[in-house]
Design an enzyme around this catalytic site. Structure first.
Site, PDB file in Angstrom:
ATOM      1  N   ASP A   1       0.842  -1.193   0.000  1.00  0.00           N
ATOM      2  CA  ASP A   1       0.000   0.000   0.000  1.00  0.00           C
ATOM      3  C   ASP A   1       0.879   1.245   0.000  1.00  0.00           C
ATOM      4  OD1 ASP A   1      -1.904   1.946   0.394  1.00  0.00           O
ATOM      5  OD2 ASP A   1      -2.174   1.507   2.532  1.00  0.00           O
TER       6      ASP A   1
ATOM      7  N   ASN B   1      -0.317   4.492  -0.788  1.00  0.00           N
ATOM      8  CA  ASN B   1      -0.998   5.751  -0.425  1.00  0.00           C
ATOM      9  C   ASN B   1      -1.603   5.740   0.977  1.00  0.00           C
ATOM     10  OD1 ASN B   1      -3.236   4.142  -0.720  1.00  0.00           O
ATOM     11  ND2 ASN B   1      -4.170   5.311  -2.378  1.00  0.00           N
TER      12      ASN B   1
ATOM     13  N   ASP C   1      -4.002   3.904   2.539  1.00  0.00           N
ATOM     14  CA  ASP C   1      -5.436   3.757   2.811  1.00  0.00           C
ATOM     15  C   ASP C   1      -5.800   2.352   3.265  1.00  0.00           C
ATOM     16  OD1 ASP C   1      -5.151   2.336   0.469  1.00  0.00           O
ATOM     17  OD2 ASP C   1      -6.694   3.407  -0.656  1.00  0.00           O
TER      18      ASP C   1
ATOM     19  N   ASP D   1      -1.955  -1.213  -3.866  1.00  0.00           N
ATOM     20  CA  ASP D   1      -2.231  -0.452  -5.077  1.00  0.00           C
ATOM     21  C   ASP D   1      -1.109  -0.599  -6.097  1.00  0.00           C
ATOM     22  OD1 ASP D   1      -0.227   1.342  -3.989  1.00  0.00           O
ATOM     23  OD2 ASP D   1      -1.832   2.221  -2.773  1.00  0.00           O
TER      24      ASP D   1
ATOM     25  N   ASP E   1      -4.969 -10.499 -15.402  1.00  0.00           N
ATOM     26  CA  ASP E   1      -6.035 -11.490 -15.325  1.00  0.00           C
ATOM     27  C   ASP E   1      -7.067 -11.199 -16.407  1.00  0.00           C
ATOM     28  OD1 ASP E   1      -7.053 -13.763 -13.838  1.00  0.00           O
ATOM     29  OD2 ASP E   1      -6.198 -12.796 -12.075  1.00  0.00           O
TER      30      ASP E   1
ATOM     31  N   ASP F   1      -8.890 -16.668 -16.515  1.00  0.00           N
ATOM     32  CA  ASP F   1      -9.699 -17.142 -15.400  1.00  0.00           C
ATOM     33  C   ASP F   1     -10.877 -17.999 -15.853  1.00  0.00           C
ATOM     34  OD1 ASP F   1     -10.530 -16.778 -12.452  1.00  0.00           O
ATOM     35  OD2 ASP F   1     -12.310 -16.059 -13.514  1.00  0.00           O
TER      36      ASP F   1
ATOM     37  N   GLU G   1      -6.432 -21.082 -16.491  1.00  0.00           N
ATOM     38  CA  GLU G   1      -6.954 -21.736 -15.290  1.00  0.00           C
ATOM     39  C   GLU G   1      -7.908 -22.814 -15.774  1.00  0.00           C
ATOM     40  OE1 GLU G   1      -9.121 -20.644 -11.060  1.00  0.00           O
ATOM     41  OE2 GLU G   1      -9.859 -19.729 -12.898  1.00  0.00           O
TER      42      GLU G   1
ATOM     43  N   HIS H   1      -4.138 -17.329  -5.029  1.00  0.00           N
ATOM     44  CA  HIS H   1      -5.143 -16.536  -4.318  1.00  0.00           C
ATOM     45  C   HIS H   1      -6.417 -17.318  -4.028  1.00  0.00           C
ATOM     46  CE1 HIS H   1      -6.411 -16.473  -8.468  1.00  0.00           C
ATOM     47  NE2 HIS H   1      -7.602 -16.035  -8.099  1.00  0.00           N
ATOM     48  N   ASP H   2      -6.598 -18.469  -4.657  1.00  0.00           N
ATOM     49  CA  ASP H   2      -7.800 -19.275  -4.473  1.00  0.00           C
ATOM     50  C   ASP H   2      -7.580 -20.466  -3.551  1.00  0.00           C
ATOM     51  OD1 ASP H   2      -9.728 -17.909  -5.904  1.00  0.00           O
ATOM     52  OD2 ASP H   2      -9.238 -18.871  -7.801  1.00  0.00           O
TER      53      ASP H   2
END
Length: 559
Positions: free
Chosen positions: A21, A23, A25, A29, A98, A199, A256, A327-328
Site C-alpha cells: 500500500d 498511499n 489507505d 495499489d 487477469d 480465469d 486456469e 489466491h484461491d
C-alpha cells in the site's frame, strides 16, 4: 517445443489488494507494486501476473468487472498502469493481467442494458431464459452455492451465473459478444502487457440445451462441474480467441483449466495449443471431496503422486505452470506440511520439490518468505464469499460452529489474501493504515526484513533456487530436460531426475521428519556428484546410498 520468450522464465503472482500500500489507505495499489519491482527483480522474477485491477464493485475481489477499459480507483488509474508496464520493461520484466471473460459484473454497461430489455441486443450477451412447466431451466449449483439462475425483477425471466449472482455469465455463443471481448484484449496488448492469466475459461462453453442432472445434495441441485464434463466444442472458441488476439502479439497465456480431458492436453498447451501453458492443479485437488468437512488431510504420498502423474501425463507435450498456492487456495506450507512439522527446513523442502519440475515455476506473493495460514478469530472476520458459503455448508452438514470455523482456518481462500509481511513493524510494513483484512498475527516471526540478509532463511533459499534454475550451466536441463521419477515407491521420498543429453540433475526430498536412506544403482553409485542445492549443511553419502535427515532437500548433478 520451439524456444519461446517465456520458456525458462520465473513467474510471480501479485494479489494487488494485499501486496503493498503506497498511499496509506489500507489497500494495496499499483504504486505499491511499482515500489517493489526492484525487490522482485533481485529475487529473480521475470513475469508478474497481477490479479484483477479493473474497475469493479469488488463483490468477488475484482473478478466481477464493471469496466474492462479502466482501472479501479482503489488501485490507481490507467496512467499508473502504463507506468507500471513501462517500469517493468526497463527491468526486462513482463506484466500479464487477469482475463476474466466467463462473466462480468452486474454493474457492467452490457448487463445494465440487458436488464432494461432482456429480449434486445444486449440480452443476447447473457444467458436469459424462462421457467418451463414451473421449473428453472436446469438444476445446476453455482460455485458459490445456490442455483445458477437469478430472477430478473419485473419479468418472468432469469439470468445464469456460474459464480456469484452479481457475476452474470457472458454468452460466448454470441459472435458479437466474442468480438467485443477480443477488441478489449487487443486494447490491453497494445498498451504493452505481455499476456494474460485466463480465469475460469473452461466455463465459457455450456452444455446446451440446458438440462437437469442427478442432484448431489439435499438442495436438489448439482455441482456445475457435472455439466462441464459433457460440454463439447470449447476448442473452437479458444482457437478463435488465439487467432484474433494472442498470436498477433506473441503473448504469454496461462489458463486456469480444471476440467480439461487428458486427450485434449496437446490441444491446450501443445506446440500449437490454445494457450502457452496451463496451471497444474492436481496437487491443489488432493484430498478434496465435496464440502470442506469431507476433505482428507493431504499426505506426502498424495502430493507426490499428484505432481508425478501430471508430469508423466504431460511429458514433452508442453509446459505446465507449477504452483503450491495461489489466491484461491490456502497457504501451501500449511496445506502440504503437517502442522507439527512446519519449519523453515520443511518449507524449503516443499519449495524444492515443486520448483524444479518441468514447466514454469510460479511463486505467489509471500510464498518466498514462507507465509502460513491465518487463524481468523471469527467467521465475521473473513471477507471471501466462497468461505461464507462453505461455512454454511459445514453447518448444514452437522458441524458445530467451532468445527466449521476450524475448517475455514484450514481451507479458506482468505488465508492467502492477508497482507504480505514485509517487516515486523505495525501492519507488517504493508500499510500505515489498518489493512482491509487482518494481518496474520505471526508477522513478527515471519517477515521479509528478518530474512533478507539471513543466508539460512526461506527467502534466501528461494533466491538460491531461482539462481540455480537460471544458471547457464544447468538451465537447459532444468527447462527442457525430461522428467523421470526416482525411487517412486519409496514412501515419503519425493525424488526425480531431469535429463538433457549427457546431463542429469537429481532432486531428492525426504518429506518426513524421520531420516531415511536412499539407495542407488551401480550406475548412479559411480556417478560424479556435485551438490547444487541443499537445505541443510549435511551430505551423508556412503557408497551406493545416501541418508537424508528430516525434510532434507538435495539437488545434485550426477554425470
Amino acid at each position: 517445443m520451439k524456444q519461446k520468450w517465456w520458456i525458462g522464465k520465473v513467474a510471480y503472482q501479485i494479489w494487488p489488494k494485499s501486496f503493498a500500500d503506497a498511499n496509506g489507505d489500507g489497500i494495496g495499489d499499483l504504486e505499491g507494486i511499482i515500489g517493489k519491482l526492484d525487490y522482485l527483480k533481485d529475487l529473480g522474477v521475470d513475469i508478474i501476473w497481477i490479479s484483477p485491477v479493473y474497475r469493479s464493485p469488488l463483490v468477488d475481489q475484482g473478478y466481477d468487472i464493471s469496466d474492462y477499459y479502466d482501472i479501479n480507483p482503489v488501485f490507481g488509474d490507467l496512467e499508473t498502469m502504463d507506468r507500471l508496464i513501462a517500469e517493468a520493461k526497463k527491468r526486462d520484466m513482463y506484466i500479464i493481467m487477469d482475463l476474466v471473460v466467463n462473466h462480468c459484473s452486474d454493474e457492467h454497461e452490457w448487463f445494465q442494458k440487458a436488464m432494461k430489455d432482456p429480449d434486445g441486443e444486449y440480452g443476447k450477451y447473457f444467458y436469459i431464459a424462462e421457467k418451463k412447466d414451473g421449473k428453472l431451466p436446469c438444476n445446476w449449483r453455482s460455485y458459490f452455492g445456490g442455483s445458477v439462475w437469478e430472477p430478473i425483477p419485473g419479468t418472468d425471466k432469469y439470468y445464469l451465473h456460474s459464480f456469484h449472482r452479481k457475476q452474470p455469465d457472458l454468452n460466448w455463443e454470441n459472435p458479437k459478444l466474442r468480438q467485443e471481448i477480443y477488441k478489449m484484449m487487443n486494447w490491453w496488448l497494445e498498451r504493452g502487457i505481455a499476456g494474460f492469466r485466463i480465469d475460469a475459461i473452461i466455463n465459457i462453453k455450456k452444455k446446451l440445451p440446458f438440462q437437469d442432472y442427478e442432484p448431489d445434495r439435499d438442495d436438489g441441485l448439482v455441482y456445475i462441474g457435472r455439466m462441464l464434463e459433457e460440454a463439447e466444442g470449447i476448442g473452437e472458441f479458444l482457437e478463435e480467441m488465439k487467432h484474433e488476439t494472442f498470436e498477433k502479439y506473441d503473448a504469454f497465456t496461462v489458463g486456469e483449466v480444471f476440467n480439461d480431458k487428458e486427450s485434449e492436453l496437446r490441444e491446450f498447451i501443445g506446440e500449437n495449443g490454445h494457450f502457452s501453458s496451463k496451471f497444474d492443479f492436481a496437487p491443489e485437488m488432493c484430498g478434496k471431496h465435496g464440502g470442506w468437512y469431507e476433505h482428507e488431510t493431504v499426505t506426502a504420498e498424495m502430493y507426490k503422486n499428484a505432481i508425478f502423474d501430471s508430469q508423466m501425463t504431460t511429458g514433452e507435450i508442453g509446459f505446465l505452470s507449477n504452483i503450491i498456492e495461489n489466491h484461491d487456495e490456502p497457504r501451501g506450507v500449511s496445506r502440504f506440511i503437517p502442522a507439527e512439522d512446519l519449519s523453515d527446513t520443511s518449507k524449503k523442502a516443499l519449495a524444492c520439490a515443486y520448483f524444479f519440475l518441468r514447466g514454469i515455476p510460479f511463486i505467489y506473493q509471500g510464498q518466498e518468505i514462507g507465509m502460513e495460514n491465518c487463524d481468523f478469530p471469527d467467521i465475521s472476520d473473513y471477507d471471501d464469499i466462497s468461505t461464507m458459503d462453505e461455512y454454511r455448508v459445514c453447518l448444514d452438514a452437522g458441524c458445530t460452529k467451532e468445527e466449521a470455523l476450524n475448517l475455514a482456518h484450514t481451507f479458506s481462500r482468505d488465508n492467502a489474501r492477508t497482507p504480505v509481511q514485509w517487516s515486523d513493524e505495525e501492519n507488517a510494513g504493508f500499510s500505515s493504515h489498518t489493512p482491509w483484512i487482518m494481518v496474520n498475527p505471526d508477522y513478527q516471526r515471519i517477515n521479509l526484513k528478518s530474512q533478507l540478509h539471513d543466508p539460512d532463511s526461506v527467502y534466501a533459499f528461494y533466491k538460491k533456487m531461482i539462481a540455480l534454475y537460471k544458471d547457464p550451466q544447468y538451465h537447459d536441463t532444468l527447462t527442457f530436460g525430461r522428467f523421470h521419477p526416482f525411487e517412486r515407491e519409496q514412501k515419503n521420498l519425493i525424488a526425480y531426475e531431469r535429463k538433457n543429453g549427457d546431463q542429469t540433475i537429481l532432486v531428492l526430498v525426504n518429506f518426513q521428519k524421520e531420516p531415511q536412506t536412499v539407495r542407488f544403482s551401480s550406475k548412479d553409485q559411480n556417478a560424479e556428484w556435485k551438490v547444487l542445492l541443499n537445505n541443510t549443511d549435511i551430505v551423508d553419502r556412503n557408497g551406493d546410498q545416501i541418508t537424508l535427515c528430516g525434510y532434507q532437500a538435495l539437488v545434485v548433478t550426477c554425470d
